[in-house]
Design a protein around this motif. Structure first.
Motif, PDB file in Angstrom:
ATOM      1  N   UNK A   1       0.826  -1.189   0.000  1.00  0.00           N
ATOM      2  CA  UNK A   1       0.000   0.000   0.000  1.00  0.00           C
ATOM      3  C   UNK A   1       0.873   1.257   0.000  1.00  0.00           C
ATOM      4  N   UNK A   2       1.982   1.215   0.752  1.00  0.00           N
ATOM      5  CA  UNK A   2       2.844   2.390   0.829  1.00  0.00           C
ATOM      6  C   UNK A   2       3.489   2.691  -0.528  1.00  0.00           C
ATOM      7  N   UNK A   3       3.851   1.644  -1.234  1.00  0.00           N
ATOM      8  CA  UNK A   3       4.446   1.843  -2.556  1.00  0.00           C
ATOM      9  C   UNK A   3       3.423   2.445  -3.520  1.00  0.00           C
ATOM     10  N   UNK A   4       2.172   2.029  -3.398  1.00  0.00           N
ATOM     11  CA  UNK A   4       1.119   2.594  -4.237  1.00  0.00           C
ATOM     12  C   UNK A   4       0.942   4.086  -3.964  1.00  0.00           C
ATOM     13  N   UNK A   5       0.971   4.471  -2.684  1.00  0.00           N
ATOM     14  CA  UNK A   5       0.851   5.886  -2.330  1.00  0.00           C
ATOM     15  C   UNK A   5       2.018   6.669  -2.902  1.00  0.00           C
ATOM     16  N   UNK A   6       3.212   6.085  -2.822  1.00  0.00           N
ATOM     17  CA  UNK A   6       4.401   6.746  -3.352  1.00  0.00           C
ATOM     18  C   UNK A   6       4.259   7.007  -4.850  1.00  0.00           C
ATOM     19  N   UNK A   7       3.880   6.001  -5.596  1.00  0.00           N
ATOM     20  CA  UNK A   7       3.783   6.135  -7.055  1.00  0.00           C
ATOM     21  C   UNK A   7       2.633   7.064  -7.440  1.00  0.00           C
ATOM     22  N   UNK A   8       1.473   6.857  -6.847  1.00  0.00           N
ATOM     23  CA  UNK A   8       0.309   7.690  -7.178  1.00  0.00           C
ATOM     24  C   UNK A   8       0.564   9.146  -6.785  1.00  0.00           C
ATOM     25  N   UNK A   9       1.117   9.345  -5.596  1.00  0.00           N
ATOM     26  CA  UNK A   9       1.383  10.707  -5.131  1.00  0.00           C
ATOM     27  C   UNK A   9       2.341  11.457  -6.032  1.00  0.00           C
ATOM     28  N   UNK A  10       3.407  10.794  -6.462  1.00  0.00           N
ATOM     29  CA  UNK A  10       4.378  11.473  -7.328  1.00  0.00           C
ATOM     30  C   UNK A  10       3.811  11.735  -8.721  1.00  0.00           C
ATOM     31  N   UNK A  11       3.026  10.809  -9.247  1.00  0.00           N
ATOM     32  CA  UNK A  11       2.416  11.043 -10.563  1.00  0.00           C
ATOM     33  C   UNK A  11       1.415  12.202 -10.516  1.00  0.00           C
ATOM     34  N   UNK A  12       0.609  12.229  -9.470  1.00  0.00           N
ATOM     35  CA  UNK A  12      -0.390  13.293  -9.361  1.00  0.00           C
ATOM     36  C   UNK A  12       0.244  14.646  -9.045  1.00  0.00           C
ATOM     37  N   UNK A  13       1.427  14.631  -8.458  1.00  0.00           N
ATOM     38  CA  UNK A  13       2.139  15.880  -8.197  1.00  0.00           C
ATOM     39  C   UNK A  13       2.415  16.627  -9.486  1.00  0.00           C
ATOM     40  N   UNK A  93      -6.345  14.017  -2.036  1.00  0.00           N
ATOM     41  CA  UNK A  93      -5.398  14.069  -0.935  1.00  0.00           C
ATOM     42  C   UNK A  93      -5.911  13.297   0.279  1.00  0.00           C
ATOM     43  N   UNK A  94      -7.200  13.394   0.557  1.00  0.00           N
ATOM     44  CA  UNK A  94      -7.774  12.598   1.641  1.00  0.00           C
ATOM     45  C   UNK A  94      -7.654  11.104   1.351  1.00  0.00           C
ATOM     46  N   UNK A  95      -7.863  10.731   0.099  1.00  0.00           N
ATOM     47  CA  UNK A  95      -7.696   9.328  -0.280  1.00  0.00           C
ATOM     48  C   UNK A  95      -6.276   8.844  -0.043  1.00  0.00           C
ATOM     49  N   UNK A  96      -5.301   9.679  -0.386  1.00  0.00           N
ATOM     50  CA  UNK A  96      -3.909   9.315  -0.148  1.00  0.00           C
ATOM     51  C   UNK A  96      -3.595   9.248   1.349  1.00  0.00           C
ATOM     52  N   UNK A  97      -4.234  10.109   2.135  1.00  0.00           N
ATOM     53  CA  UNK A  97      -4.041  10.062   3.591  1.00  0.00           C
ATOM     54  C   UNK A  97      -4.595   8.753   4.163  1.00  0.00           C
ATOM     55  N   UNK A  98      -5.736   8.339   3.668  1.00  0.00           N
ATOM     56  CA  UNK A  98      -6.329   7.074   4.127  1.00  0.00           C
ATOM     57  C   UNK A  98      -5.456   5.893   3.714  1.00  0.00           C
ATOM     58  N   UNK A  99      -4.952   5.938   2.494  1.00  0.00           N
ATOM     59  CA  UNK A  99      -4.057   4.871   2.042  1.00  0.00           C
ATOM     60  C   UNK A  99      -2.769   4.849   2.864  1.00  0.00           C
ATOM     61  N   UNK A 100      -2.286   6.007   3.266  1.00  0.00           N
ATOM     62  CA  UNK A 100      -1.099   6.066   4.117  1.00  0.00           C
ATOM     63  C   UNK A 100      -1.375   5.425   5.468  1.00  0.00           C
ATOM     64  N   UNK A 101      -2.587   5.615   5.981  1.00  0.00           N
ATOM     65  CA  UNK A 101      -2.947   5.003   7.255  1.00  0.00           C
ATOM     66  C   UNK A 101      -2.983   3.480   7.132  1.00  0.00           C
ATOM     67  N   UNK A 102      -3.534   2.980   6.030  1.00  0.00           N
ATOM     68  CA  UNK A 102      -3.499   1.534   5.798  1.00  0.00           C
ATOM     69  C   UNK A 102      -2.054   1.045   5.703  1.00  0.00           C
ATOM     70  N   UNK A 103      -1.201   1.828   5.058  1.00  0.00           N
ATOM     71  CA  UNK A 103       0.214   1.485   4.969  1.00  0.00           C
ATOM     72  C   UNK A 103       0.883   1.480   6.329  1.00  0.00           C
ATOM     73  N   UNK A 104       0.467   2.393   7.207  1.00  0.00           N
ATOM     74  CA  UNK A 104       1.011   2.434   8.570  1.00  0.00           C
ATOM     75  C   UNK A 104       0.644   1.164   9.321  1.00  0.00           C
ATOM     76  N   UNK A 105      -0.609   0.749   9.203  1.00  0.00           N
ATOM     77  CA  UNK A 105      -1.039  -0.480   9.870  1.00  0.00           C
ATOM     78  C   UNK A 105      -0.294  -1.691   9.314  1.00  0.00           C
ATOM     79  N   UNK A 106      -0.077  -1.692   8.013  1.00  0.00           N
ATOM     80  CA  UNK A 106       0.666  -2.771   7.379  1.00  0.00           C
ATOM     81  C   UNK A 106       2.121  -2.796   7.866  1.00  0.00           C
ATOM     82  N   UNK A 107       2.731  -1.640   8.008  1.00  0.00           N
ATOM     83  CA  UNK A 107       4.104  -1.553   8.491  1.00  0.00           C
ATOM     84  C   UNK A 107       4.213  -2.025   9.934  1.00  0.00           C
TER      85      UNK A 107
END
Length: 120
Positions: A1-13, A93-107
């Protein structure tokens, strides 16, 4: 999930940054100060997307906070400027924040499993 946030976040930037630069330029050329200020807020959000993406792999909680702050900026600026697309970027951005939270739980789960294996 964290890798997805990284890729999506940088592309959308890139998309948000180009759109915001166009809004700033258009607002300044047309003499619309509110529109130019909305574009500047979009550039700030793009910078926050880069920061959130940078922190997501090792510090997903910080990433979620940064994405949440970017969403707040987007929602507040969209209501007061002519750049209404910031509302959409706030939702993203809220979607990415939620995905980051899922990534935190996964970590946390991954670190717990690794720690328990070391103790055996």
């Amino acid at each position: 999930m964290r890798l997805a946030v990284l890729i999506i976040g940088l592309c959308l930037t890139g998309i948000l940054g180009i759109q915001s630069l166009a809004i700033v330029a258009g607002g300044n050329l047309a003499g619309k100060e509110a529109m130019a200020q909305g574009g500047a807020a979009g550039l700030l959000m793009a910078f926050m997307f880069v920061l959130g993406s940078a922190f997501v792999m090792n510090y997903p909680r910080a990433s979620g906070i940064i994405f949440s702050l970017a969403a707040v900026i987007g929602f507040l600026t969209a209501s007061s400027s002519g750049f209404k697309d910031l509302q959409i970027w706030g939702i993203v951005s809220l979607g990415l924040a939620i995905m980051s939270d899922f990534g935190r739980k996964q970590l946390i789960k991954m670190r717990t499993v690794t720690t328990s294996e070391v103790r055996k």
